[in-house]
Scaffold this motif. Sequence first.
Motif, short mmCIF file in Angstrom:
data_model
loop_
_atom_site.label_atom_id
_atom_site.label_comp_id
_atom_site.label_asym_id
_atom_site.label_seq_id
_atom_site.Cartn_x
_atom_site.Cartn_y
_atom_site.Cartn_z
N ASP A 168 44.90 76.15 22.43
CA ASP A 168 45.95 75.25 22.94
C ASP A 168 45.48 73.79 22.92
O ASP A 168 46.25 72.88 22.59
CB ASP A 168 46.33 75.64 24.37
CG ASP A 168 47.13 76.94 24.41
OD1 ASP A 168 47.63 77.37 23.35
OD2 ASP A 168 47.23 77.54 25.50
N GLN B 148 44.63 68.60 14.08
CA GLN B 148 45.88 68.55 14.84
C GLN B 148 46.84 67.52 14.25
O GLN B 148 48.04 67.77 14.12
CB GLN B 148 45.58 68.24 16.31
CG GLN B 148 46.76 68.43 17.25
CD GLN B 148 47.70 67.23 17.27
OE1 GLN B 148 47.27 66.10 16.98
NE2 GLN B 148 48.96 67.47 17.59
N ARG C 289 45.62 72.63 19.32
CA ARG C 289 47.01 72.46 18.84
C ARG C 289 47.67 71.23 19.46
O ARG C 289 48.46 70.55 18.80
CB ARG C 289 47.82 73.71 19.18
CG ARG C 289 49.19 73.78 18.50
CD ARG C 289 49.79 75.16 18.70
NE ARG C 289 51.03 75.31 17.95
CZ ARG C 289 52.23 75.10 18.46
NH1 ARG C 289 52.35 74.70 19.72
NH2 ARG C 289 53.31 75.27 17.73
N SER C 290 47.32 70.94 20.71
CA SER C 290 47.92 69.78 21.38
C SER C 290 47.14 68.50 21.13
O SER C 290 47.63 67.40 21.42
CB SER C 290 48.02 70.04 22.88
OG SER C 290 46.73 70.14 23.46
N GLN D 61 49.32 78.35 14.34
CA GLN D 61 49.90 79.50 15.02
C GLN D 61 48.81 80.36 15.67
O GLN D 61 47.82 80.71 15.01
CB GLN D 61 50.68 80.38 14.03
CG GLN D 61 51.87 79.72 13.39
CD GLN D 61 52.50 80.66 12.37
OE1 GLN D 61 52.05 80.77 11.23
NE2 GLN D 61 53.53 81.36 12.78
N GLY E 8 49.24 70.11 13.19
CA GLY E 8 50.05 70.14 14.41
C GLY E 8 50.79 71.43 14.66
O GLY E 8 50.20 72.47 14.95
N GLU E 9 52.13 71.36 14.54
CA GLU E 9 52.99 72.49 14.88
C GLU E 9 52.79 73.68 13.95
O GLU E 9 53.26 74.79 14.24
CB GLU E 9 54.45 72.05 14.85
CG GLU E 9 54.81 71.00 15.88
CD GLU E 9 54.60 71.51 17.29
OE1 GLU E 9 54.94 72.69 17.55
OE2 GLU E 9 54.09 70.75 18.13
N GLN E 10 52.12 73.49 12.82
CA GLN E 10 51.90 74.60 11.89
C GLN E 10 50.79 75.54 12.36
O GLN E 10 50.58 76.60 11.78
CB GLN E 10 51.55 74.07 10.50
CG GLN E 10 52.62 73.20 9.88
CD GLN E 10 52.16 72.64 8.54
OE1 GLN E 10 51.52 73.34 7.75
NE2 GLN E 10 52.46 71.39 8.29
#
Length: 283
Positions: free
Chosen positions: A175, A224, A178-179, A232, A228-230
């Motif tokens: 987390d 990141q 990712r953030s 998983q 980023g959002e990719q």
Amino acid sequence: MQPDPGAIFEEQRPRLLRLAYRMLGSHAEAEDMVQEAFLRWHKAEGVEVPAAWLTRTVSRLCLDQMKSARTRRETYPGTWLPEPLIEVEDDALRPDNLTLSLMMALERLSPLERAAFLLHDVFGQPLDEVAQIVDRSPAATRQLASRARAHVQVDRPRYEVTRDTGDALARAFFDACRSGDATVLGAMLAEGATLHSDGGGKVSSYPNVIEGAENLVRLFLGLQRKFGEQMQFLGATIIDGLPGFVSRVDGNLQTTALEIADGRITALYITRNPDKLSGVIRH
């Protein structure tokens, strides 16, 4: 009634696979060695102690394979890591308590040292039987095992992490990556933390070991910003005895194993080579 040779072999198969994997660090190669032993077993006659015969046969096959594997790894693109062993219920390969970091320590041993250590210290084979397998005197075999033991003890983790704690740390680390939370990442990484990444020349990875918490934080922040959002998260798990997780980054599957001491990450082992992840996909 004569014992069924097939049934005898199947009873031994989990132990033989475990031994072959620990000697070779490859599921596919371990299965090949055990299959070759199966073929030889069906041709053998007059075997009085099947377990000992099969152990000796698989060990000698693995020793020959290890010698050629060392040559191949000299030209391996970047860092080489053992194939990740994902812990599942009743997994036949996990009763020996070896971790991925210890598997890496075994890589620095000669094939004979590795065989002597695994057979005697891990699988409990009597020293005189090990000596026959490696074709050395009992005294020489004792020295092989002693040298191996000294090398491995240096790398043996001194801290154990419970499954719940490991899962929580793995999820928290992902987390933070990712953030892009630099504060959390910095707090989770030990000052001398290292990153080992195996892409096998098939996908992008870091060919050299990266050292230091500051360098690792910069690296993860760069990932990141780029993906980023990719990124998983596919689940926390145990990877060769270490807490870790399975994820996708830049569209590629990868496993990340975390070595932890005093609540902080001291080493990360990231496997991205798709040839080593077929077992992960099955699980």
